[in-house]
Design a protein around this motif. Structure first.
Motif, PDB file in Angstrom:
ATOM      1  N   MET A 105      51.338   7.713  65.991  1.00  0.00           N
ATOM      2  CA  MET A 105      49.979   7.509  65.548  1.00  0.00           C
ATOM      3  C   MET A 105      49.973   6.481  64.414  1.00  0.00           C
ATOM      4  O   MET A 105      50.754   6.584  63.477  1.00  0.00           O
ATOM      5  CB  MET A 105      49.391   8.835  65.065  1.00  0.00           C
ATOM      6  CG  MET A 105      48.019   8.679  64.486  1.00  0.00           C
ATOM      7  SD  MET A 105      47.145  10.211  64.101  1.00  0.00           S
ATOM      8  CE  MET A 105      48.256  11.036  63.003  1.00  0.00           C
ATOM      9  N   LYS A 106      49.087   5.501  64.530  1.00  0.00           N
ATOM     10  CA  LYS A 106      48.962   4.476  63.504  1.00  0.00           C
ATOM     11  C   LYS A 106      48.012   4.940  62.406  1.00  0.00           C
ATOM     12  O   LYS A 106      47.099   5.726  62.650  1.00  0.00           O
ATOM     13  CB  LYS A 106      48.431   3.178  64.103  1.00  0.00           C
ATOM     14  CG  LYS A 106      49.401   2.494  65.042  1.00  0.00           C
ATOM     15  CD  LYS A 106      48.835   1.183  65.519  1.00  0.00           C
ATOM     16  CE  LYS A 106      49.845   0.469  66.399  1.00  0.00           C
ATOM     17  NZ  LYS A 106      49.316  -0.838  66.843  1.00  0.00           N
ATOM     18  N   THR A 107      48.225   4.400  61.206  1.00  0.00           N
ATOM     19  CA  THR A 107      47.340   4.667  60.086  1.00  0.00           C
ATOM     20  C   THR A 107      46.839   3.346  59.527  1.00  0.00           C
ATOM     21  O   THR A 107      47.627   2.483  59.129  1.00  0.00           O
ATOM     22  CB  THR A 107      48.070   5.464  58.980  1.00  0.00           C
ATOM     23  OG1 THR A 107      48.538   6.692  59.540  1.00  0.00           O
ATOM     24  CG2 THR A 107      47.148   5.749  57.814  1.00  0.00           C
ATOM     25  N   TYR A 108      45.527   3.187  59.520  1.00  0.00           N
ATOM     26  CA  TYR A 108      44.850   2.026  58.957  1.00  0.00           C
ATOM     27  C   TYR A 108      44.361   2.413  57.575  1.00  0.00           C
ATOM     28  O   TYR A 108      43.838   3.512  57.383  1.00  0.00           O
ATOM     29  CB  TYR A 108      43.668   1.608  59.841  1.00  0.00           C
ATOM     30  CG  TYR A 108      44.089   1.267  61.242  1.00  0.00           C
ATOM     31  CD1 TYR A 108      44.476  -0.026  61.582  1.00  0.00           C
ATOM     32  CD2 TYR A 108      44.134   2.244  62.236  1.00  0.00           C
ATOM     33  CE1 TYR A 108      44.895  -0.338  62.872  1.00  0.00           C
ATOM     34  CE2 TYR A 108      44.546   1.944  63.525  1.00  0.00           C
ATOM     35  CZ  TYR A 108      44.923   0.654  63.834  1.00  0.00           C
ATOM     36  OH  TYR A 108      45.337   0.353  65.103  1.00  0.00           O
ATOM     37  N   GLN A 109      44.532   1.507  56.610  1.00  0.00           N
ATOM     38  CA  GLN A 109      44.195   1.841  55.240  1.00  0.00           C
ATOM     39  C   GLN A 109      43.631   0.612  54.545  1.00  0.00           C
ATOM     40  O   GLN A 109      44.114  -0.517  54.745  1.00  0.00           O
ATOM     41  CB  GLN A 109      45.466   2.297  54.525  1.00  0.00           C
ATOM     42  CG  GLN A 109      45.246   3.077  53.292  1.00  0.00           C
ATOM     43  CD  GLN A 109      46.512   3.812  52.882  1.00  0.00           C
ATOM     44  OE1 GLN A 109      47.565   3.707  53.512  1.00  0.00           O
ATOM     45  NE2 GLN A 109      46.410   4.574  51.826  1.00  0.00           N
ATOM     46  N   GLY A 110      42.598   0.831  53.736  1.00  0.00           N
ATOM     47  CA  GLY A 110      42.003  -0.252  52.973  1.00  0.00           C
ATOM     48  C   GLY A 110      41.804   0.150  51.531  1.00  0.00           C
ATOM     49  O   GLY A 110      41.539   1.316  51.226  1.00  0.00           O
ATOM     50  N   ASP A 111      41.928  -0.833  50.640  1.00  0.00           N
ATOM     51  CA  ASP A 111      41.761  -0.573  49.213  1.00  0.00           C
ATOM     52  C   ASP A 111      41.286  -1.845  48.528  1.00  0.00           C
ATOM     53  O   ASP A 111      41.696  -2.955  48.906  1.00  0.00           O
ATOM     54  CB  ASP A 111      43.090  -0.110  48.608  1.00  0.00           C
ATOM     55  CG  ASP A 111      42.951   0.431  47.196  1.00  0.00           C
ATOM     56  OD1 ASP A 111      41.809   0.693  46.745  1.00  0.00           O
ATOM     57  OD2 ASP A 111      43.995   0.612  46.537  1.00  0.00           O
ATOM     58  N   ARG A 112      40.412  -1.673  47.560  1.00  0.00           N
ATOM     59  CA  ARG A 112      40.009  -2.773  46.685  1.00  0.00           C
ATOM     60  C   ARG A 112      40.839  -2.635  45.421  1.00  0.00           C
ATOM     61  O   ARG A 112      40.748  -1.625  44.727  1.00  0.00           O
ATOM     62  CB  ARG A 112      38.523  -2.683  46.364  1.00  0.00           C
ATOM     63  CG  ARG A 112      37.653  -3.017  47.533  1.00  0.00           C
ATOM     64  CD  ARG A 112      36.181  -3.135  47.088  1.00  0.00           C
ATOM     65  NE  ARG A 112      35.381  -3.578  48.204  1.00  0.00           N
ATOM     66  CZ  ARG A 112      34.623  -2.769  48.944  1.00  0.00           C
ATOM     67  NH1 ARG A 112      34.566  -1.484  48.667  1.00  0.00           N
ATOM     68  NH2 ARG A 112      33.924  -3.252  49.937  1.00  0.00           N
ATOM     69  N   THR A 113      41.658  -3.637  45.134  1.00  0.00           N
ATOM     70  CA  THR A 113      42.540  -3.583  43.972  1.00  0.00           C
ATOM     71  C   THR A 113      42.178  -4.704  43.004  1.00  0.00           C
ATOM     72  O   THR A 113      41.357  -5.575  43.323  1.00  0.00           O
ATOM     73  CB  THR A 113      44.013  -3.753  44.392  1.00  0.00           C
ATOM     74  OG1 THR A 113      44.229  -5.113  44.789  1.00  0.00           O
ATOM     75  CG2 THR A 113      44.389  -2.807  45.525  1.00  0.00           C
ATOM     76  N   ILE A 114      42.819  -4.711  41.882  1.00  0.00           N
ATOM     77  CA  ILE A 114      42.611  -5.772  40.903  1.00  0.00           C
ATOM     78  C   ILE A 114      43.013  -7.139  41.482  1.00  0.00           C
ATOM     79  O   ILE A 114      42.499  -8.170  41.086  1.00  0.00           O
ATOM     80  CB  ILE A 114      43.375  -5.466  39.586  1.00  0.00           C
ATOM     81  CG1 ILE A 114      42.841  -6.347  38.464  1.00  0.00           C
ATOM     82  CG2 ILE A 114      44.869  -5.611  39.778  1.00  0.00           C
ATOM     83  CD1 ILE A 114      43.203  -5.865  37.093  1.00  0.00           C
ATOM     84  N   ASP A 115      43.911  -7.105  42.469  1.00  0.00           N
ATOM     85  CA  ASP A 115      44.370  -8.342  43.108  1.00  0.00           C
ATOM     86  C   ASP A 115      43.552  -8.707  44.335  1.00  0.00           C
ATOM     87  O   ASP A 115      43.829  -9.702  44.992  1.00  0.00           O
ATOM     88  CB  ASP A 115      45.850  -8.201  43.507  1.00  0.00           C
ATOM     89  CG  ASP A 115      46.742  -8.036  42.296  1.00  0.00           C
ATOM     90  OD1 ASP A 115      46.471  -8.688  41.268  1.00  0.00           O
ATOM     91  OD2 ASP A 115      47.702  -7.250  42.373  1.00  0.00           O
TER      92      ASP A 115
END
Length: 98
Positions: free
Chosen positions: A1-11
């Motif tokens: 099973m794949k895991t997709y992940q998103g995040d807004r970071t300082i970069d």
């Protein structure tokens, strides 16, 4: 099973699949020149929808057909940080096509 992940970071924005950068799939269709976004409806959110669907489905015509509705129903509702498994994607696709 794949895991997709998103995040807004300082970069900036980071989107991964199983820990690796998710391909924007611009060779399939360039919807946004500005990369990925989420949390609202728009071209960058649809580019993310297309990328997730193309990776998950392995069916480019189907991913193209579903990118706008997937963006409206799923990607536009993501929070700043989000995680979605391939099972979640499959359930969303089933709901859209059902």
């Amino acid at each position: 099973m794949k895991t997709y992940q998103g995040d807004r970071t300082i970069d900036g924005i980071i989107v991964t699949v199983d820990g690796n950068a998710l391909d924007e799939r611009r060779e399939l269709k360039t919807i946004s020149e500005d990369g990925f976004e989420w949390g609202f409806e728009g071209p960058a959110a649809e580019q993310l929808a297309l990328a997730i669907l193309a990776d998950h489905l392995g069916d480019e015509p189907r991913a193209l057909r579903l990118s706008a509705p997937f963006m409206r129903e799923v990607v536009a509702n993501f929070a700043n940080e989000w995680v979605m498994t391939s099972n979640d994607v499959a359930e969303a696709v089933e709901a859209l096509e059902g």
